[in-house]
Design a protein around this motif. Sequence first.
Motif, PDB file in Angstrom:
ATOM      1  N   ASP A 256      18.377  31.901  -0.264  1.00  0.00           N
ATOM      2  CA  ASP A 256      18.861  30.734  -1.009  1.00  0.00           C
ATOM      3  C   ASP A 256      17.869  29.579  -1.033  1.00  0.00           C
ATOM      4  OD1 ASP A 256      21.215  32.029  -1.599  1.00  0.00           O
ATOM      5  OD2 ASP A 256      22.332  31.155   0.066  1.00  0.00           O
ATOM      6  N   LEU A 257      17.014  29.480  -0.030  1.00  0.00           N
ATOM      7  CA  LEU A 257      16.095  28.343   0.045  1.00  0.00           C
ATOM      8  C   LEU A 257      14.837  28.530  -0.799  1.00  0.00           C
ATOM      9  CD1 LEU A 257      16.324  27.403   3.843  1.00  0.00           C
ATOM     10  CD2 LEU A 257      17.384  26.248   1.889  1.00  0.00           C
ATOM     11  N   LEU A 258      14.659  29.709  -1.386  1.00  0.00           N
ATOM     12  CA  LEU A 258      13.468  29.962  -2.189  1.00  0.00           C
ATOM     13  C   LEU A 258      13.760  29.795  -3.678  1.00  0.00           C
ATOM     14  CD1 LEU A 258      11.797  33.101  -0.533  1.00  0.00           C
ATOM     15  CD2 LEU A 258      11.013  30.726  -0.469  1.00  0.00           C
ATOM     16  N   SER A 259      12.915  29.022  -4.339  1.00  0.00           N
ATOM     17  CA  SER A 259      12.950  28.909  -5.798  1.00  0.00           C
ATOM     18  C   SER A 259      11.783  29.709  -6.355  1.00  0.00           C
ATOM     19  CB  SER A 259      12.818  27.447  -6.236  1.00  0.00           C
ATOM     20  OG  SER A 259      13.953  26.703  -5.870  1.00  0.00           O
ATOM     21  N   PRO A 260      12.039  30.713  -7.169  1.00  0.00           N
ATOM     22  CA  PRO A 260      10.925  31.482  -7.727  1.00  0.00           C
ATOM     23  C   PRO A 260      10.329  30.803  -8.951  1.00  0.00           C
ATOM     24  CG  PRO A 260      12.979  32.440  -8.458  1.00  0.00           C
ATOM     25  CD  PRO A 260      13.340  31.290  -7.544  1.00  0.00           C
ATOM     26  N   THR A 261       9.018  30.881  -9.073  1.00  0.00           N
ATOM     27  CA  THR A 261       8.392  30.585 -10.352  1.00  0.00           C
ATOM     28  C   THR A 261       8.267  31.908 -11.090  1.00  0.00           C
ATOM     29  OG1 THR A 261       6.073  30.858  -9.642  1.00  0.00           O
ATOM     30  CG2 THR A 261       7.086  28.699  -9.287  1.00  0.00           C
ATOM     31  N   ILE A 262       8.484  31.891 -12.393  1.00  0.00           N
ATOM     32  CA  ILE A 262       8.411  33.119 -13.174  1.00  0.00           C
ATOM     33  C   ILE A 262       7.617  32.883 -14.450  1.00  0.00           C
ATOM     34  CG2 ILE A 262      10.522  34.152 -12.256  1.00  0.00           C
ATOM     35  CD1 ILE A 262      12.020  33.178 -14.682  1.00  0.00           C
ATOM     36  N   ILE A 263       6.915  33.935 -14.857  1.00  0.00           N
ATOM     37  CA  ILE A 263       6.121  33.903 -16.084  1.00  0.00           C
ATOM     38  C   ILE A 263       6.948  34.568 -17.175  1.00  0.00           C
ATOM     39  CG2 ILE A 263       3.924  34.498 -17.163  1.00  0.00           C
ATOM     40  CD1 ILE A 263       2.864  35.007 -14.271  1.00  0.00           C
ATOM     41  N   ALA A 264       7.500  33.776 -18.054  1.00  0.00           N
ATOM     42  CA  ALA A 264       8.410  34.286 -19.084  1.00  0.00           C
ATOM     43  C   ALA A 264       7.694  34.427 -20.426  1.00  0.00           C
ATOM     44  CB  ALA A 264       9.626  33.373 -19.209  1.00  0.00           C
ATOM     45  N   ASP A 265       6.485  34.991 -20.394  1.00  0.00           N
ATOM     46  CA  ASP A 265       5.749  35.166 -21.645  1.00  0.00           C
ATOM     47  C   ASP A 265       6.203  36.406 -22.419  1.00  0.00           C
ATOM     48  OD1 ASP A 265       4.700  37.157 -20.042  1.00  0.00           O
ATOM     49  OD2 ASP A 265       2.606  36.540 -20.270  1.00  0.00           O
ATOM     50  N   GLY A 266       7.120  37.194 -21.815  1.00  0.00           N
ATOM     51  CA  GLY A 266       7.622  38.392 -22.472  1.00  0.00           C
ATOM     52  C   GLY A 266       6.852  39.641 -22.135  1.00  0.00           C
ATOM     53  N   TYR A 267       5.810  39.510 -21.312  1.00  0.00           N
ATOM     54  CA  TYR A 267       4.960  40.651 -20.968  1.00  0.00           C
ATOM     55  C   TYR A 267       4.760  40.807 -19.459  1.00  0.00           C
ATOM     56  CZ  TYR A 267       4.133  40.680 -25.919  1.00  0.00           C
ATOM     57  OH  TYR A 267       4.334  40.731 -27.274  1.00  0.00           O
ATOM     58  N   HIS A 268       4.691  39.706 -18.734  1.00  0.00           N
ATOM     59  CA  HIS A 268       4.539  39.801 -17.284  1.00  0.00           C
ATOM     60  C   HIS A 268       5.806  40.346 -16.629  1.00  0.00           C
ATOM     61  CE1 HIS A 268       0.782  37.609 -17.593  1.00  0.00           C
ATOM     62  NE2 HIS A 268       0.586  37.822 -16.307  1.00  0.00           N
ATOM     63  N   LEU A 269       6.940  40.032 -17.219  1.00  0.00           N
ATOM     64  CA  LEU A 269       8.231  40.534 -16.754  1.00  0.00           C
ATOM     65  C   LEU A 269       9.009  41.062 -17.948  1.00  0.00           C
ATOM     66  CD1 LEU A 269       9.281  37.569 -14.404  1.00  0.00           C
ATOM     67  CD2 LEU A 269       8.412  39.797 -13.662  1.00  0.00           C
ATOM     68  N   THR A 270       9.815  42.079 -17.708  1.00  0.00           N
ATOM     69  CA  THR A 270      10.655  42.585 -18.786  1.00  0.00           C
ATOM     70  C   THR A 270      11.828  41.638 -19.028  1.00  0.00           C
ATOM     71  OG1 THR A 270      12.114  43.840 -17.307  1.00  0.00           O
ATOM     72  CG2 THR A 270      10.112  44.952 -18.083  1.00  0.00           C
ATOM     73  N   LYS A 271      12.464  41.825 -20.168  1.00  0.00           N
ATOM     74  CA  LYS A 271      13.651  41.018 -20.480  1.00  0.00           C
ATOM     75  C   LYS A 271      14.717  41.183 -19.401  1.00  0.00           C
ATOM     76  CE  LYS A 271      16.505  42.545 -23.597  1.00  0.00           C
ATOM     77  NZ  LYS A 271      17.105  42.926 -24.906  1.00  0.00           N
ATOM     78  N   GLU A 272      14.872  42.418 -18.913  1.00  0.00           N
ATOM     79  CA  GLU A 272      15.896  42.690 -17.912  1.00  0.00           C
ATOM     80  C   GLU A 272      15.567  42.013 -16.583  1.00  0.00           C
ATOM     81  OE1 GLU A 272      16.218  45.214 -21.224  1.00  0.00           O
ATOM     82  OE2 GLU A 272      14.495  45.017 -19.880  1.00  0.00           O
ATOM     83  N   GLU A 273      14.286  41.986 -16.218  1.00  0.00           N
ATOM     84  CA  GLU A 273      13.898  41.291 -14.991  1.00  0.00           C
ATOM     85  C   GLU A 273      14.177  39.803 -15.099  1.00  0.00           C
ATOM     86  OE1 GLU A 273      10.097  43.395 -12.961  1.00  0.00           O
ATOM     87  OE2 GLU A 273       9.860  42.956 -15.096  1.00  0.00           O
ATOM     88  N   LEU A 274      13.798  39.211 -16.221  1.00  0.00           N
ATOM     89  CA  LEU A 274      14.035  37.782 -16.425  1.00  0.00           C
ATOM     90  C   LEU A 274      15.526  37.459 -16.350  1.00  0.00           C
ATOM     91  CD1 LEU A 274      11.533  36.966 -19.316  1.00  0.00           C
ATOM     92  CD2 LEU A 274      11.497  35.985 -17.023  1.00  0.00           C
ATOM     93  N   ARG A 275      16.332  38.275 -17.010  1.00  0.00           N
ATOM     94  CA  ARG A 275      17.775  38.027 -17.003  1.00  0.00           C
ATOM     95  C   ARG A 275      18.342  38.152 -15.593  1.00  0.00           C
ATOM     96  NH1 ARG A 275      20.601  41.412 -21.694  1.00  0.00           N
ATOM     97  NH2 ARG A 275      22.378  40.188 -20.943  1.00  0.00           N
ATOM     98  N   THR A 276      17.863  39.143 -14.848  1.00  0.00           N
ATOM     99  CA  THR A 276      18.355  39.347 -13.491  1.00  0.00           C
ATOM    100  C   THR A 276      17.941  38.204 -12.574  1.00  0.00           C
ATOM    101  OG1 THR A 276      18.311  41.753 -13.744  1.00  0.00           O
ATOM    102  CG2 THR A 276      18.337  40.892 -11.501  1.00  0.00           C
ATOM    103  N   PHE A 277      16.674  37.827 -12.624  1.00  0.00           N
ATOM    104  CA  PHE A 277      16.197  36.718 -11.789  1.00  0.00           C
ATOM    105  C   PHE A 277      16.985  35.447 -12.095  1.00  0.00           C
ATOM    106  CE2 PHE A 277      11.567  38.426 -11.189  1.00  0.00           C
ATOM    107  CZ  PHE A 277      12.074  39.528 -10.520  1.00  0.00           C
ATOM    108  N   PHE A 278      17.225  35.209 -13.385  1.00  0.00           N
ATOM    109  CA  PHE A 278      17.940  34.002 -13.798  1.00  0.00           C
ATOM    110  C   PHE A 278      19.393  34.032 -13.339  1.00  0.00           C
ATOM    111  CE2 PHE A 278      20.355  31.738 -17.213  1.00  0.00           C
ATOM    112  CZ  PHE A 278      19.960  30.451 -16.857  1.00  0.00           C
ATOM    113  N   LYS A 279      20.032  35.193 -13.439  1.00  0.00           N
ATOM    114  CA  LYS A 279      21.422  35.301 -13.003  1.00  0.00           C
ATOM    115  C   LYS A 279      21.556  35.090 -11.498  1.00  0.00           C
ATOM    116  CE  LYS A 279      23.239  38.285 -16.679  1.00  0.00           C
ATOM    117  NZ  LYS A 279      23.833  39.598 -17.004  1.00  0.00           N
ATOM    118  N   VAL A 280      20.579  35.581 -10.746  1.00  0.00           N
ATOM    119  CA  VAL A 280      20.633  35.456  -9.293  1.00  0.00           C
ATOM    120  C   VAL A 280      20.340  34.027  -8.854  1.00  0.00           C
ATOM    121  CG1 VAL A 280      19.548  36.147  -7.122  1.00  0.00           C
ATOM    122  CG2 VAL A 280      20.083  37.871  -8.850  1.00  0.00           C
ATOM    123  N   LYS A 281      19.298  33.433  -9.389  1.00  0.00           N
ATOM    124  CA  LYS A 281      18.844  32.117  -8.928  1.00  0.00           C
ATOM    125  C   LYS A 281      19.484  30.958  -9.692  1.00  0.00           C
ATOM    126  CE  LYS A 281      16.160  33.167  -5.531  1.00  0.00           C
ATOM    127  NZ  LYS A 281      16.404  32.645  -4.161  1.00  0.00           N
TER     128      LYS A 281
END
Length: 403
Positions: A256-281
Motif C-alpha cells: 500500500d505504501l508504494l506508488s508505481p510510475t507507469i509508462i502508458a505509451d501503449g507499448y511498454h505495457l499492454t492495455k490489460e497491464e495498465l488496466r490491472t495496475f490502475f484498478k489495484v493502485k
Amino acid sequence: MLKILSLFLILLNLHMSDIYAQEVTVVRGLLYSDERAVEIEIRGGIISRISDLGNEHEIPNLYIAPGLIDLQINGYVGIDFSGPDLNEKDLIKATQALWEVGVTTYYPTLITSELQRLHDNFAIMARAIEAPEIRSSIPGFHLEGPYISPLPGFRGAHLEKYIRAPDWEEFEQIQQSANHHIKILTLAPERKGAIPFIKNCVLSGVLVSIGHHNANPSEIQAAVDAGVRMSTHLGNGCANEIHRHNNPLWPQLSQDLLSPTIIADGYHLTKEELRTFFKVKGVEKTILVSDALDLAGLEEGEYIRGERKLLLTPHVVKLPEQDVLAGAASPISKCVGNMIRFTQCSLGEAIQMASTNPARMLSLHDRGEIQVGKRADLILFQMRDHEMDIRSTYVAGELVYTQ
C-alpha cells in the motif's frame, strides 16, 4: 504569541498587496476536472482568482489544466542528458521543446554510466538550471542506477559494466557535483548495502524508488520500511520470463505504501497491464511518466548513442541486437490520452496521475493543481481522439508556448 500572529498577518498582507500590484493575466477554458467554463486570473505568477463564466461569455473550446510533471525523462529532441556532449544550452532547448507538449516541470534523468560521466553531466545540469528562463521547470534531477540489478532483462538497456552495488560515499560525491539537486534515485533493493543506503538517502531528502530489480517480498518490505515510496516504471525493467508466483510485481502491487510510475505509451505495457495496475493502485497511487529518450521527437531509424545502437520506431526505442525496449519515444502527454482510452478513467483522473500525484510525491506544494495560491503552471489544449493537442503553456504565469 499575539505579537507573532500580528507580525504574520502584516507580512501576509504585504505579500498579498505585492501580488495584487502585479500585472494581471486572464486565461479562460474548460476546467479539466469537471468541464466548467472558468476564468483564471494570474498575478505575480500565482493563481489569484478562479471564476465561473456561466452563460455571460462565449464558452471556450479549450481545456485548461495544471502543467504536466514528468519524473523520469532521459532526453528529448536529440538531447541526451547522459550523453558525452551535453551542454547548458541543450537543457534550455529540451525544456522549451517540452513546454510544447505540455510539460511544465520535469526531472532530467541520468542512467547508469561511467562515474566521470555522472559527475560531469550532473555538474552541467546544475549550472544550466540557474538560467532564469528554465529555472522554474526543473526542481531537481533523477539518477536511475547505477545501483541496480546486473541480471539480463532486469537491467534493461543499462550497460552491465557500469552497474555496481550502492556506495554512499560515492553517491555523496555525485550529489556534490549535482549541487545537491538529485531528488530521485532508482535502485535495486536486493543489492548488498541497499537498505542502509536507502535510509541515508531518505534522511538527506532524496526520494528512493525501486526499479530494475529482482527483489523478493522480504527485500521489498525491507526497502519500504527503510523509506522507499515509489516503484520506477512498474512492469518494465523486468525480465521477459518470470515465475508466475514469485516475481517482483505482486509484492509491489500489494504494498500500500508504494506508488508505481507507469509508462502508458501503449507499448511498454499492454492495455490489460495498465488496466490491472490502475484498478489495484487507483487514481491516488498511480503516477504517469514518459521515460522518453533523447530520440523522442526525431525521425525514425537507427542511431548510435554512446556505446549502444538504438532503433527508433514510431512508438518506442529498442536495442535491436537484444530485441529489448530501451526507452519511450513519446512525451507524457501521450500517456494521458492512453490512460483514458485503456482504463476509461476521466480526463481529470488522467491529469491527476500526470500532474497532481507527482507533485505530491516530490512535495511540490506550489503546483500540480489549479487552486488559488498555487503557481500558475497551466496548459490549454484540445482532446482529439484521445490525443492532447497543446495550444498554450504557462510556467509561473508566463506564456512560454503558444500555437
